[in-house]
Design a protein around this motif. Sequence first.
Motif: not given
Length: 380
Positions: A1-6, A65-80
């Motif tokens: 799987m390709a790495k997600k871009r910022d 805010a969650k993305y700024d703190r954890y990036g793509h690996e945020a706990p529980g994901g972002f929903g949606g």
Amino acid sequence: MAKKRDYYEVLEVSRTATITEIKKAYKKKAIQYHPDKNPGDTTAEDKFKEAAEAYEILSDEQKRAKYDRYGHEAPGGFGGHAGGGFSMDDIFSQFGDIFGGHFGGGFGGFGGGGGRRTNRGSDLRVKVKLTLKEIATGVEKKIKVKKYVACQHCNGNGAENGTAYTTCSTCNGSGTQTRIVNTMLGQMQTQTTCSACNGEGKNITKKCPHCSGEGIIREEEVITINIPAGVAEGMQLSMSGKGNAARHGGVNGDLLIVVEEEPHPELLRDENDVVYNLLLSVSTAALGGNIEIPTIDGKVKVKIDAGTQPGRVLRLKNKGLPSVHRYGTGDLLINISVYIPEKLDDAEKNILSGLENSPNFQPNKSVKDKIFSHFRRMFD
């Protein structure tokens, strides 16, 4: 799987960009890579979806805010739909309103839809109970969910046999009505959802008898959920498209999974550490020995040193829970207490009385200082 871009890199904005700047940047990218401008170009389509995913996160204050703190690996994901679950219908349904009159009077012009409204089904929320063992290893769960699914008899459009409908004559199938309004600044063009077809671009002439024209029926579905290791109480996971189907076709809602922890009979959780309260007899605390204690994986024996004091904490490395972010594993903390018997028979009293005057049974200054220090830390 390709790495997600910022996400900031995708939209070419700074990390301090305002919501107005983010919206403007997304509009520019989406117009650049819109499928109507790039027919058959799969690379442009991927960039179109990537920009929508970035906008979904950065335009939402909490998700950003969650993305700024954890990036793509945020706990529980972002929903949606963050995580690659976007379809074209998702994008047109959720973000089309910011594009005004581009692409034929509405952003939903992909595939000839004009400004046609795309329905979206509601989200479903379920609770999943997990043991400490399941949390430690991750687990696959199969759950039964009662939900709305597309009617198979009409292919979800609500018309008998899927064909008993006509193109809306009011909007000619576009789903929108355009009006010219005279203002002091001159004539202005406005678009609204077609009132005759509710934005669907068609009118049903004969309803499907199986779903009463709704396009959805209620059924039970077995869904497989993969729970990652290290989740915690109250954490929410999301499965895109596994929620309720939409009326008359469209985009399914999401399935939201809320984690509940089942209490362990002997162990307590403290973030990624696990705590066990060990109660020793006076003799074991004084003489030492090997004691069997529970862990997440089963029983193990630990050595108790002679002269072990109440309040001492033993640590078994990496016997706790893994981090959901994969930052390591917690420890098992053994909190030691000593049981003092409340009742003694005469023989036991005589034994203890004989030891009372022994210097080894009298706490010295060093022991008193340790106890005082321990209690002071408790109240700091």
